[in-house]
Structures are given as C-alpha cells and as structure tokens.
Design an enzyme around this catalytic site. Structure first.
Site, PDB file in Angstrom:
ATOM      1  N   THR A   1     -42.895  -4.629 -88.696  1.00  0.00           N
ATOM      2  CA  THR A   1     -42.472  -3.225 -88.751  1.00  0.00           C
ATOM      3  C   THR A   1     -42.754  -2.487 -87.457  1.00  0.00           C
ATOM      4  OG1 THR A   1     -42.720  -3.156 -91.134  1.00  0.00           O
ATOM      5  CG2 THR A   1     -42.869  -1.060 -90.008  1.00  0.00           C
TER       6      THR A   1
ATOM      7  N   ASP B   1     -39.423 -10.643 -89.459  1.00  0.00           N
ATOM      8  CA  ASP B   1     -40.205  -9.962 -90.478  1.00  0.00           C
ATOM      9  C   ASP B   1     -41.269 -10.982 -90.885  1.00  0.00           C
ATOM     10  OD1 ASP B   1     -39.708  -7.658 -92.931  1.00  0.00           O
ATOM     11  OD2 ASP B   1     -40.991  -9.382 -93.346  1.00  0.00           O
ATOM     12  N   SER B   2     -42.506 -10.559 -91.047  1.00  0.00           N
ATOM     13  CA  SER B   2     -43.562 -11.577 -91.195  1.00  0.00           C
ATOM     14  C   SER B   2     -43.484 -12.315 -92.527  1.00  0.00           C
ATOM     15  CB  SER B   2     -44.939 -10.977 -90.988  1.00  0.00           C
ATOM     16  OG  SER B   2     -45.364 -10.290 -92.124  1.00  0.00           O
ATOM     17  N   SER B   3     -42.672 -11.842 -93.450  1.00  0.00           N
ATOM     18  CA  SER B   3     -42.526 -12.636 -94.683  1.00  0.00           C
ATOM     19  C   SER B   3     -41.790 -13.950 -94.390  1.00  0.00           C
ATOM     20  CB  SER B   3     -41.814 -11.830 -95.778  1.00  0.00           C
ATOM     21  OG  SER B   3     -40.797 -11.043 -95.231  1.00  0.00           O
TER      22      SER B   3
ATOM     23  N   THR C   1     -47.224  -6.981 -91.127  1.00  0.00           N
ATOM     24  CA  THR C   1     -48.487  -6.949 -91.877  1.00  0.00           C
ATOM     25  C   THR C   1     -48.467  -7.868 -93.108  1.00  0.00           C
ATOM     26  OG1 THR C   1     -47.678  -5.046 -93.114  1.00  0.00           O
ATOM     27  CG2 THR C   1     -49.036  -4.601 -91.177  1.00  0.00           C
ATOM     28  N   ASP C   2     -47.270  -8.180 -93.609  1.00  0.00           N
ATOM     29  CA  ASP C   2     -47.216  -8.893 -94.892  1.00  0.00           C
ATOM     30  C   ASP C   2     -47.963 -10.225 -94.884  1.00  0.00           C
ATOM     31  OD1 ASP C   2     -45.857  -6.846 -96.025  1.00  0.00           O
ATOM     32  OD2 ASP C   2     -43.874  -7.758 -95.862  1.00  0.00           O
TER      33      ASP C   2
HETATM   34  N1  ASN Z   1     -42.334  -6.471 -93.863  1.00  0.00           N
HETATM   35  C1  ASN Z   1     -43.103  -6.105 -92.705  1.00  0.00           C
HETATM   36  C2  ASN Z   1     -43.596  -7.399 -92.072  1.00  0.00           C
HETATM   37  O1  ASN Z   1     -44.541  -7.959 -92.541  1.00  0.00           O
HETATM   38  C3  ASN Z   1     -44.248  -5.203 -93.113  1.00  0.00           C
HETATM   39  C4  ASN Z   1     -44.987  -4.588 -91.938  1.00  0.00           C
HETATM   40  O2  ASN Z   1     -45.048  -5.098 -90.856  1.00  0.00           O
HETATM   41  N2  ASN Z   1     -45.634  -3.457 -92.170  1.00  0.00           N
HETATM   42  O3  ASN Z   1     -42.988  -7.876 -91.133  1.00  0.00           O
END
Ligand code: ASN
Length: 538
Positions: free
Chosen positions: A32, A106-108, A138-139
């Site tokens: 993000t 996206d980290s997912s 963050t995920d």
């Molecule tokens: N979906 C985002 C990720 O993990 C969430 C984030 O970074 N806040 O890439």
C-alpha cells in the site's frame, strides 16, 4: 566522555567535508505504501524515489541531485539515482537509492521466490551499503520478516522492513513516519538483525505479527520488547536485546525456503480427527504447524483419537510443531493436561509466532542433508532470536575492576581499562572485563567513536580480536571519523587482524577503498575493470 589509551591513533579524517553520509538501499517490493488510485482501485506504482521521496524535504535536502550510487542488480553493476536526507539528529546525512521489484506486488501475492529475490538484493549490495530498508505490504510482512531472518545468516548490517496502512500519497498516512524512521535507523545504528519498523517501534522481525487490519499500530511483538523506539527527537536502542553474530563467519544467504511441503492448522473445539488426519496425509507433507489452545493443548476427546492421529504422523516422519493460538505466553510440554501432546514427539515451539514457526520449518526442511532428528534438534534452539529459550543463566553483576577516582561512570572506567588491556595484549584481562559486564562493553565506544574492535585492529593482537568477535562484537561499526576496524587494521599493517575481520564478514566501504593505499592504483584502472568489493588490501 570515554577515553582511549593515548597511544592508539584511529582518528583519520573523514572523506567528505561536512557531515558524513551513510548509504542505505531501499528495496521496493510493493504494498500500500506505494499504491495509487487507478481504474480498478489501489495498485502499486513505480518511480517511488521521484514521485514519493524527492518532493518531500524530510527525504531530500536538494543537494547534489545528480549523485549516482553504484549497486548490483541480477549480477550487473548499475548506477542508481540517489537523494539524501537533511542532517539527522545523529549528525549525518542518509544517502539512499531505490531499487524496485518488477512487477511491484500486493504482499498477499508474496512467495518464497520473492523472498529469494529480496535476499539476493541484500546479498548483491551488501558491501555497497550500510543498511537496507525493504518496502513491503503489511498483509504478509510478518511472514517475510520471519523468512528473511532465517535466510540471512551472520548478518552484520540492519535490514529493516516497513510499509504503511495508507499510501504515501494519501492526505493522512503513516507512510512518511514509517519510512523516515526506518531510513534513519538503517543509516545510523549497526543493528545486525532483520527488523520490522512500524509506528515508532523497531521490532525483531521474526517476533512480529499483524494485529490490526486498519490501525496505524498494525504490528505487535508480544513476546519480545522492541529493539528500538523513536521517542521525541531521538531514538533509543535497547542494546542488550540486540543480537550479534558470535560465529566467525561471513554473511551468508540461504536462498531457498520450502513452503510447498508445510501446512498450518488451527485446532478448534470439536475439530474432527479425520480432518487433521487428512491434512497429515497430504502427499509430500514434511511438517505442520499446529496452532493449539493456551499452553499447547488440543482436544483430547473421550476416545483420544486426535492425539493418536498426531502420534502416527510423527512416527511417519512428519515434523509437528506446537505453537499457541494466544498471542502472548508460550507452549510447554510440562503442561498439556489430558492431551499428552508432550509425549507424542511433537516439537514445543515455546513462544514462537505461527509466522516464525512456519518460516523456521520451511528453512530447516530446505537445508540439504538434515535428518528428521537434526531438524527437531535445530528447531528446539533459537537460531535468530525467534524464541525465548528456557535459559539457565547465572547472573553476574557489573564490576568496576579498575578503581578510577575520576568522574568516569563505571562503564567508562571499564572501557578505558579494556582499551589498555587491548593495547597491552592482556587477553585474560580482556576476558575478565567482558565477563564482568556480560559483554556490554562491546557496545560501547570512546570519545572518538572507537569500539573495542577498532582498538584491537590498531594494536594488532589477533588472539584478542578473535575473543571480541566470538563474543559478538560488530565488525561494521564505524568511528566518528567514519573508519571501520578493517580500514584501520589494513592501514596500520595489522594483517592478522585484518584477515580475521574479513573472515568475520568485514569489508571496506566504497569511500574507504577510494582513500585507501590502493586508491591511486585503482583510479588508474579502466572503469569497467574496477570491482568495488573484490578489492582487498591484505
Ligand atoms: N494489501 C496491502 C499489502 O499487503 C496492505 C498494506 O500494505 N497495507 O500489500
């Protein structure tokens, strides 16, 4: 102020007039923090240095905009644009470049292959930068932090993962604070661990877990205090907690983590033994993380079938690791009433997070030639500070072995005594002093920023140098004049110490190479033949 023995001269002039610069490589993987609104919603956007950092004065003092930094990417030398921060509270600038993943993620969607790319980026640039910041969503950040902690062995420099809950381009965002804190810490303190920085706190990466999907306070480290905190104008580092490599070995990267033969299963009241059995019979499964109740309990059931299913899996060679569903506390083989998990051959993960347990298992099963017994034995030890081992420590109180009647604090007196012992080659005195304070003196420096390793590098006693390194002293710490111990050992012709330092992972910085004894020879070489980190003075 600390004092060094007067005869030791370590105070060579810094390269740059003005304040010194540290070099940090920012590795952008996505998340993000770098997202912008597009037709389908938020998506990662590239060009972070120009679009997000250059316009902000906290990241850009607008000096020398054309300075390029040399970096390595996929085996090739590249020149990256750089910017630098205004002077920090620690009287240096942080100069940095950004190297971005293509595509940004996206980290997912992060996988073990992406962890290998991050580890490779750190490895390729290890000798060219003082520290690394990895921008990440963050995920899955806690998983990546755990994974990298096992992949990067004998790490001597900070690797700090960060991200944000809101994009840096949003009006209200946590991105600037998270990035700035990470950048300053990576360029200022030799904290040789894989860390996660979020909301003013620097955590040991493999102790973290994401605790909020929305709050800026997104991460916690329930079983380990933060390694550092930003408070007011400064940053306080909890040095006794910071781990340092105590093996005399160079930085090494384990690139492969096997996430394809592991599983994670959370038990719940009424869980069917058949369901657990089905997972434990997955083809090629090598290990499982079982998230259990409280201190490690599973439903025993009247017929005891679930424990039986687990016992039979262990007997088939499957590694079963027991971690708690509770965020705080630990699992214990002593306390598992009714369920007898402690006697089934299950590994008790103490206070490991599920993320760290999964990463540790994926790391150990990917190592060649480890038997199931070896894996169990490695798992039971803390490899990177990821769990609190049940220690049987004898506590010794700091002593003040030299009676200085001056105004020095006990620590300053002890450091001065250490300096003299190093200079005089008194190995036993060095050992006694370090034993007396649990090696805290290794994190201390004198008025000129010289650590015990700097002093040993100049005095040249390799037995003493070995002792310092075995106890975890950093080879990367620079003194106020920006000199590393290896530079001083080389310059003063202390070849044995220089060799030992290199074996322990020390290297000369780009600036030190430029001003070292071989600089003239190197300048005369054609540019394409200059290899910055293969140059050696020994
Ligand atoms: N979906 C985002 C990720 O993990 C969430 C984030 O970074 N806040 O890439």
């Amino acid at each position: 102020m600390l004092m060094s023995p007067a005869a030791v001269s370590t105070d060579l002039p810094p390269v740059n007039a003005g304040l010194p610069e540290s070099r940090v490589l920012i590795i952008g993987t996505g998340g993000t923090i770098c997202m912008q609104e597009g037709p389908d919603g938020l998506a990662p956007s590239d060009g972070f240095l120009e679009s997000a950092m250059a316009p902000r004065t906290v990241f850009n003092d607008n000096s020398e905009p054309s300075v390029k930094l040399q970096a390595r990417r996929n085996g090739h030398l590249v020149q990256l644009d750089s910017l630098r921060t205004p002077p920090t509270a620690y009287h240096r600038h942080i100069r940095y470049s950004v190297m971005e993943f293509d595509p940004l993620l996206d980290s997912s969607n992060i996988s073990a292959a992406d962890w290998a790319s991050m580890a490779t980026a750190v490895q390729e640039n290890y000798h060219l930068f003082d520290g690394f910041v990895i921008l990440h969503g963050t995920d899955s950040l806690a998983y990546t932090a755990s994974a990298l902690s096992f992949m990067l062995a004998n790490l001597g420099k900070p690797v700090i993962l960060t991200g944000s809950q809101a994009p840096i381009f949003a009006l209200q965002s946590d991105a600037v604070d998270n990035l700035l804190g990470s950048l300053i810490i990576a360029g200022t303190f030799v904290i040789p661990e894989v860390c996660l920085f979020f909301r003013d706190k620097l955590y040991r990466g493999n102790r973290t877990t994401k605790v909020s999907a929305t709050s800026f306070e997104a991460f916690a480290s329930p079983n380990c205090e933060p390694l550092a905190k930003v408070n007011g104008l400064g940053i306080s580092v909890n040095w006794p907690l910071v781990l340092r490599p105590t093996t005399i070995a160079e930085f090494k990267v384990f690139k492969h983590l096997d996430t394809t033969h592991v599983a994670c299963l959370r038990v719940f009241p009424g869980i069917k033994p058949e369901m657990v059995d089905a997972v434990l019979h997955l083809p090629d499964l090598r290990g499982i993380i079982l998230e259990t109740f409280g201190m490690g309990n599973i439903p025993g059931g009247a017929d005891g079938r679930l424990p039986e299913v687990i016992r039979s899996a262990v007997e088939r060679g499957i590694i079963v690791v027991n971690v708690s569903q509770c965020v705080n506390g630990f699992v214990s083989p002593v306390y598992a009433p009714g369920t007898k998990l402690g006697r089934l051959g299950v590994i008790f993960g103490l206070d490991l997070t599920a993320e760290a347990a999964l990463a540790k298992l994926s790391h150990l099963i990917a190592l060649p030639d480890l038997s199931q017994k070896d894996i169990v034995s490695h798992f039971s030890r803390s490899l990177r500070g990821e769990m609190t081992e049940i220690a049987h420590q004898s506590f010794s109180h700091p002593t003040n072995p030299v009676d200085y009647s001056s105004r020095l604090t006990p620590m300053e007196s002890a450091f001065t005594a250490l300096g003299y012992a190093i200079q005089n080659g008194e190995i036993q005195v060095v050992k006694d002093l370090l034993d007396g304070d649990g090696n805290q003196l290794l994190k201390t420096a004198d008025y000129a920023g010289n650590t015990a390793v700097h002093l040993a590098a100049v005095s040249g006693n390799s037995e003493i140098m070995l002792e310092l390194l075995k106890r975890g002293a950093s080879v990367h710490q620079r003194n106020r004049a920006d000199n590393s111990p290896l530079f001083l050992a080389t310059l003063s012709g202390k070849d044995d110490c220089a060799k030992l330092l290199k074996t322990a992972g020390a290297h000369l910085s780009v600036e030190e190479i430029e001003r070292g004894p071989l600089a003239k020879y190197r300048r005369e070489m054609p540019a394409n033949e200059r290899e910055p980190y293969s140059i050696s003075f020994a």
